[in-house]
Design an enzyme around this catalytic site. Structure first.
Site, PDB file in Angstrom:
ATOM      1  N   CYS A 158      -9.751   3.981  10.316  1.00 10.38           N
ATOM      2  CA  CYS A 158      -9.323   3.851   8.923  1.00 10.38           C
ATOM      3  C   CYS A 158      -8.445   2.614   8.746  1.00 10.38           C
ATOM      4  O   CYS A 158      -8.607   1.850   7.793  1.00 10.38           O
ATOM      5  CB  CYS A 158      -8.573   5.100   8.476  1.00 10.38           C
ATOM      6  SG  CYS A 158      -8.040   5.042   6.746  1.00 10.38           S
TER       7      CYS A 158
ATOM      8  N   ILE B 114      -4.727   3.550  -2.474  1.00 11.02           N
ATOM      9  CA  ILE B 114      -6.111   3.591  -2.011  1.00 11.02           C
ATOM     10  C   ILE B 114      -6.620   5.024  -2.099  1.00 11.02           C
ATOM     11  O   ILE B 114      -6.081   5.929  -1.467  1.00 11.02           O
ATOM     12  CB  ILE B 114      -6.229   3.078  -0.561  1.00 11.02           C
ATOM     13  CG1 ILE B 114      -5.841   1.597  -0.503  1.00 11.02           C
ATOM     14  CG2 ILE B 114      -7.656   3.267  -0.036  1.00 11.02           C
ATOM     15  CD1 ILE B 114      -5.868   1.013   0.895  1.00 11.02           C
TER      16      ILE B 114
ATOM     17  N   LEU C 102       0.863  -1.183   0.000  1.00 14.56           N
ATOM     18  CA  LEU C 102       0.000   0.000   0.000  1.00 14.56           C
ATOM     19  C   LEU C 102       0.896   1.229   0.000  1.00 14.56           C
ATOM     20  O   LEU C 102       1.627   1.482   0.960  1.00 14.56           O
ATOM     21  CB  LEU C 102      -0.909   0.006   1.230  1.00 14.56           C
ATOM     22  CG  LEU C 102      -1.794  -1.233   1.423  1.00 14.56           C
ATOM     23  CD1 LEU C 102      -2.755  -1.033   2.593  1.00 14.56           C
ATOM     24  CD2 LEU C 102      -2.560  -1.558   0.154  1.00 14.56           C
ATOM     25  N   VAL C 103       0.841   1.990  -1.094  1.00 14.98           N
ATOM     26  CA  VAL C 103       1.755   3.116  -1.291  1.00 14.98           C
ATOM     27  C   VAL C 103       0.948   4.395  -1.469  1.00 14.98           C
ATOM     28  O   VAL C 103      -0.001   4.434  -2.252  1.00 14.98           O
ATOM     29  CB  VAL C 103       2.676   2.883  -2.506  1.00 14.98           C
ATOM     30  CG1 VAL C 103       3.649   4.039  -2.680  1.00 14.98           C
ATOM     31  CG2 VAL C 103       3.445   1.565  -2.338  1.00 14.98           C
ATOM     32  N   SER C 104       1.343   5.436  -0.732  1.00 12.16           N
ATOM     33  CA  SER C 104       0.587   6.685  -0.737  1.00 12.16           C
ATOM     34  C   SER C 104       1.292   7.810  -1.478  1.00 12.16           C
ATOM     35  O   SER C 104       0.709   8.875  -1.676  1.00 12.16           O
ATOM     36  CB  SER C 104       0.359   7.145   0.705  1.00 12.16           C
ATOM     37  OG  SER C 104       1.590   7.487   1.318  1.00 12.16           O
ATOM     38  N   GLY C 105       2.539   7.594  -1.866  1.00 14.81           N
ATOM     39  CA  GLY C 105       3.311   8.665  -2.478  1.00 14.81           C
ATOM     40  C   GLY C 105       4.231   9.360  -1.497  1.00 14.81           C
ATOM     41  O   GLY C 105       5.052  10.188  -1.886  1.00 14.81           O
ATOM     42  N   GLY C 106       4.109   9.036  -0.221  1.00 12.95           N
ATOM     43  CA  GLY C 106       4.990   9.593   0.793  1.00 12.95           C
ATOM     44  C   GLY C 106       6.303   8.844   0.856  1.00 12.95           C
ATOM     45  O   GLY C 106       6.477   7.782   0.243  1.00 12.95           O
ATOM     46  N   VAL C 107       7.246   9.387   1.615  1.00  7.28           N
ATOM     47  CA  VAL C 107       8.581   8.795   1.672  1.00  7.28           C
ATOM     48  C   VAL C 107       8.559   7.417   2.327  1.00  7.28           C
ATOM     49  O   VAL C 107       9.286   6.503   1.902  1.00  7.28           O
ATOM     50  CB  VAL C 107       9.563   9.746   2.400  1.00  7.28           C
ATOM     51  CG1 VAL C 107       9.164   9.963   3.863  1.00  7.28           C
ATOM     52  CG2 VAL C 107      10.990   9.207   2.320  1.00  7.28           C
ATOM     53  N   ASP C 108       7.740   7.217   3.350  1.00 11.51           N
ATOM     54  CA  ASP C 108       7.756   5.954   4.085  1.00 11.51           C
ATOM     55  C   ASP C 108       7.326   4.781   3.207  1.00 11.51           C
ATOM     56  O   ASP C 108       8.016   3.756   3.129  1.00 11.51           O
ATOM     57  CB  ASP C 108       6.857   6.045   5.319  1.00 11.51           C
ATOM     58  CG  ASP C 108       7.344   7.082   6.317  1.00 11.51           C
ATOM     59  OD1 ASP C 108       8.571   7.250   6.433  1.00 11.51           O
ATOM     60  OD2 ASP C 108       6.506   7.723   6.977  1.00 11.51           O
TER      61      ASP C 108
ATOM     62  N   CYS D 185      -7.425  12.680   7.048  1.00  9.12           N
ATOM     63  CA  CYS D 185      -7.314  12.576   5.602  1.00  9.12           C
ATOM     64  C   CYS D 185      -8.603  12.924   4.864  1.00  9.12           C
ATOM     65  O   CYS D 185      -8.585  13.647   3.892  1.00  9.12           O
ATOM     66  CB  CYS D 185      -6.870  11.168   5.230  1.00  9.12           C
ATOM     67  SG  CYS D 185      -6.528  10.975   3.473  1.00  9.12           S
TER      68      CYS D 185
END
Length: 354
Positions: free
Chosen positions: A98, A32, A6-12, A193
């Site tokens: 969430c 997501i 699950l990837v959000s575009g953030g660094v982590d 969010c």
């Protein structure tokens, strides 16, 4: 092993993909999409830049990319929970819901069931003890997010992978820079969010309106001012009261009469307590204590770096009580307490504060 990341575009979460590739895995990447829809149209929480970076990560590492729209599930479960909890005068925790209901709930139902493991950028770890998977704390105590995961069920925990849980945040940034990831210098996301760019009070006002009430000093009973509805305020709150001679803290709410009680001073006794009562107490993985009269623990009642020492006791009617060795500020009904073992290593149980 078949892994969904699950990837959000953030660094982590970007570094999660990098680390998995280094370990010989090529995960399928899922973004997501959640947001809020109203009469003014669709308000998307993440910027389009998030999706662009996530797609870049997928192309760069040769991973399949898929966007999963869970807007309806988010609205039906998390947003409605938040509104109803605030209406009842309690303090919601949409981040906890969430994780439980969307990231590891609705996603599992929609796509996650096809995968052996689900990897995320949470600062947490898992531990295998005699064949049982436990949620455990991250190496970085400031970034540890196990309190946000404390309502997960065992079937969810046993599938999770947290590749950055053994790293400090600074190390994650270093890896991102070394790998030339476009998210290396992105700021961590803040706030709730589903609101997108909407102010929290504007969101609450839209659904619960305004109703003027009194602000009363707890100790003296003196009326100090007015507010626009108890639902705009939480226990322990300091900002937003607009009272002179402060600081003032919200220490109690009378829901029926729409009255806020406040106490003065930076560290007022009325804003603190030593005992926290919980309902819905449950073990995340397995009952490691059995019948107990008292149990030494560490715990959190909000997202802070500190783990407080305390004693856990069963009460009648299925309730439990935490007696803290420290004075705890802002004990807020509706929030969740996360209960750890005495070394603050394993997440053992959780319950809702009443």
């Amino acid at each position: 092993m078949n892994i969904a990341a699950l990837v959000s575009g953030g660094v982590d979460s970007s570094v999660v993909v990098h680390l998995l590739k280094e370990q010989g895995f090529t995960p399928d990447i899922f973004y997501i999409r959640i947001g809020m829809e109203d009469e003014e149209g669709y308000i998307d929480c993440p910027a389009e830049e998030d999706i662009e970076i996530t797609q870049w990560i997928a192309r760069h590492y040769g991973c399949r990319f898929e966007e999963v729209n869970l807007h309806k599930e988010y609205w039906d479960n998390v947003v409605s929970y938040t509104i109803e909890t605030v209406r009842r005068g309690l303090t919601p925790n949409p981040d906890v819901m969430c994780n439980k209901l969307i990231k590891f709930g609705a996603f599992e139902d929609r796509r996650g069931h096809d995968y052996d493991r689900i990897a995320t950028g949470h600062y947490a770890r898992t531990a295998d003890i005699d064949g049982t998977a436990f949620l455990s704390t991250a190496v970085d105590p400031i970034k540890d997010q196990t309190d946000f995961l404390s309502q997960l069920e065992y079937r969810q925990i046993r599938k999770l992978m947290f590749p950055i849980g053994g790293m400090m945040k600074s190390e994650v940034r270093e890896v991102a820079h070394a790998a030339h990831l476009p998210s290396a210098d992105r700021k961590d996301s803040q706030g709730i969010c589903f609101l997108g760019k909407i102010n929290y009070n504007d969101f609450i006002r839209r659904y619960l309106g305004e109703r003027e009430g009194k602000i009363v000093e707890l100790e003296s009973g003196k009326v100090l001012g007015t507010h626009k509805g108890y639902w705009f305020h939480t226990i322990g709150q300091r900002k937003g009261l607009f009272l002179s001679g402060g600081p003032w803290f919200v220490v109690r709410k009378d829901i029926d009469e729409n009255v806020l009680y406040v106490s003065q001073g930076y560290d007022p006794d009325a804003a603190h307590g030593h005992k926290v009562t919980l309902m819905g107490f449950r073990y995340l993985s397995t009952d490691i204590w059995g019948d107990f009269a008292e149990q030494e623990i560490k715990f959190k009642i909000r997202h802070t770096p500190e783990f407080h020492p305390g004693v856990l006791r069963p009460l009648p009617n299925g309730l439990v009580e935490i007696e803290s060795a420290d004075r705890i500020q802002g004990i807020a009904a509706g929030q969740y307490a996360t209960i750890y073992d005495r070394d603050a290593h394993l997440v053992v149980a959780s319950g809702m504060i009443i």
